[in-house]
Design an enzyme around this catalytic site. Structure first.
Site, PDB file in Angstrom:
ATOM      1  N   GLU A 130      -4.476   9.330   4.570  1.00 32.21           N
ATOM      2  CA  GLU A 130      -4.747  10.139   5.744  1.00 32.21           C
ATOM      3  C   GLU A 130      -3.802  11.326   5.847  1.00 32.21           C
ATOM      4  O   GLU A 130      -2.752  11.379   5.187  1.00 32.21           O
ATOM      5  CB  GLU A 130      -4.655   9.316   7.033  1.00 32.21           C
TER       6      GLU A 130
ATOM      7  N   ARG B 249      -5.879  18.537  23.324  1.00 32.22           N
ATOM      8  CA  ARG B 249      -4.541  18.359  23.862  1.00 32.22           C
ATOM      9  C   ARG B 249      -4.231  16.872  23.854  1.00 32.22           C
ATOM     10  O   ARG B 249      -5.032  16.070  24.340  1.00 32.22           O
ATOM     11  CB  ARG B 249      -4.436  18.913  25.284  1.00 32.22           C
TER      12      ARG B 249
ATOM     13  N   ASP C  40       0.828  -1.208   0.000  1.00 28.94           N
ATOM     14  CA  ASP C  40       0.000   0.000   0.000  1.00 28.94           C
ATOM     15  C   ASP C  40       0.864   1.260   0.000  1.00 28.94           C
ATOM     16  O   ASP C  40       0.473   2.282  -0.567  1.00 28.94           O
ATOM     17  CB  ASP C  40      -0.931   0.004   1.210  1.00 28.94           C
TER      18      ASP C  40
ATOM     19  N   ASN D  87      -5.986   5.032  11.068  1.00 30.09           N
ATOM     20  CA  ASN D  87      -7.267   5.322  11.711  1.00 30.09           C
ATOM     21  C   ASN D  87      -7.799   4.141  12.511  1.00 30.09           C
ATOM     22  O   ASN D  87      -8.293   4.303  13.630  1.00 30.09           O
ATOM     23  CB  ASN D  87      -8.283   5.738  10.644  1.00 30.09           C
TER      24      ASN D  87
ATOM     25  N   SER E 271     -11.145   5.028   2.316  1.00 27.31           N
ATOM     26  CA  SER E 271     -10.221   3.965   1.911  1.00 27.31           C
ATOM     27  C   SER E 271      -9.033   3.880   2.855  1.00 27.31           C
ATOM     28  O   SER E 271      -8.426   2.824   3.007  1.00 27.31           O
ATOM     29  CB  SER E 271      -9.748   4.182   0.465  1.00 27.31           C
TER      30      SER E 271
ATOM     31  N   THR F 183      -8.895   1.925   7.110  1.00 31.21           N
ATOM     32  CA  THR F 183      -8.386   0.624   7.567  1.00 31.21           C
ATOM     33  C   THR F 183      -6.922   0.703   7.997  1.00 31.21           C
ATOM     34  O   THR F 183      -6.366  -0.294   8.437  1.00 31.21           O
ATOM     35  CB  THR F 183      -8.510  -0.418   6.448  1.00 31.21           C
ATOM     36  N   ALA F 184      -6.305   1.870   7.863  1.00 30.95           N
ATOM     37  CA  ALA F 184      -4.883   2.018   8.156  1.00 30.95           C
ATOM     38  C   ALA F 184      -4.683   2.598   9.561  1.00 30.95           C
ATOM     39  O   ALA F 184      -5.179   2.042  10.537  1.00 30.95           O
ATOM     40  CB  ALA F 184      -4.234   2.882   7.073  1.00 30.95           C
TER      41      ALA F 184
END
Length: 272
Positions: A127, A152, A45, A168, A162, A165-166
């Site tokens: 992202e 903070r 990816d 995040n 898309s 799934t990473a």
């Protein structure tokens, strides 16, 4: 049909690139790095993110297809031993009466404003993250020009569907089907006590809504757009919204998103 290839640079990926060029030449495909119709990513990816950033200026006229050379990638439909089948599909579905199916995924548009008023715009496939280099980040988060919270913590992650799934997902964010035009904010180790308070859960905004992230103290920050890191000391704000442009992926065969999720995180299933 004109194509370009970007590979990860390891031995296997380089071998697959050479094999693809040979097979493509035999079938009459044209290797063109300047104005390709299809960009083939060979690697993981991260390689696809690199290919996207390299060709983001031509999103309206090309599609991407991925070959993974290690673990299953969310942007890769093809395995290392399927180069011949991919080239055949590229040829057959670019005949005069045949066209490959394209799926379009939304992107993040970022408008970065500096303290001197200068602006620059970027787009991201996966992202955008903002973190402090030295200490806790202090940032005001507005939603649609209204104050939402004073953050903070270690940082903030804004992801596409898309890209959900990473990074995040590791932050407890939701996985969102990539055809939904939305962006998601996930907090990175927020501080919550009787003095400081954040929502503490991911937030999903639809198209035409936006986040504004304002730097609220003098701080050295690290902005990451997909795989590219950018240290910044004079940031004023970043506006995050669903971009007007989409990215296109070429689908020569079905590989549903939830099948990818199942195989990647549950470890079973087949490519049907």
């Amino acid at each position: 049909m004109k194509y370009a290839v970007l590979d990860r640079g390891d031995e296997l990926s380089r071998q697959l690139t050479a094999q693809l060029h040979q097979l493509a030449a035999e079938r009459g495909l044209i290797h063109d790095n300047q104005e390709p119709e299809i960009v083939v990513s060979i690697g993981g990816d991260g390689t696809m993110l690199q290919a996207f950033q390299q060709y983001k200026h031509r999103l309206d006229s090309l599609g991407f297809v991925g070959i993974h050379t290690g673990h299953l990638g969310f942007y890769a439909d093809w395995k290392a031993d399927e180069i011949k089948e991919l080239v055949e599909a590229m040829c057959e579905q670019h005949d005069e009466e045949a066209h490959p199916r394209r799926v379009e995924y939304p992107l993040i548009e970022l408008t970065i404003t500096y303290e001197n008023g200068e602006e620059e715009t970027h787009i991201a496939l996966n992202e955008f993250t903002i973190k402090s280099i030295d200490t806790t980040i202090v940032a005001q988060i507005d939603i649609n020009d209204e104050l939402f919270e004073m953050f903070r913590g270690d940082g903030i992650c804004i992801s596409t569907p898309s890209g959900s799934t990473a990074y995040n997902k590791s932050l407890g964010g939701a996985m969102i089907h990539p055809t939904i035009a939305a962006i998601q904010l996930a907090e990175i180790a927020s501080i919550n006590n009787r003095v400081f308070r954040t929502l503490g859960s991911p937030i999903v905004l639809p198209k035409h809504h936006h986040f504004d992230i304002y730097s609220r103290k003098k701080q050295r920050l690290l902005l990451t757009i997909d795989h590219v890191n950018r240290p910044i000391e004079n940031l004023h704000a970043v506006r995050c919204r669903v971009a007007d442009q989409n990215v296109s992926f070429v689908r020569y065969r079905p590989f549903p998103f939830w099948n990818r999720v199942r195989e990647a995180f549950l470890g079973y299933g087949d490519q049907t």
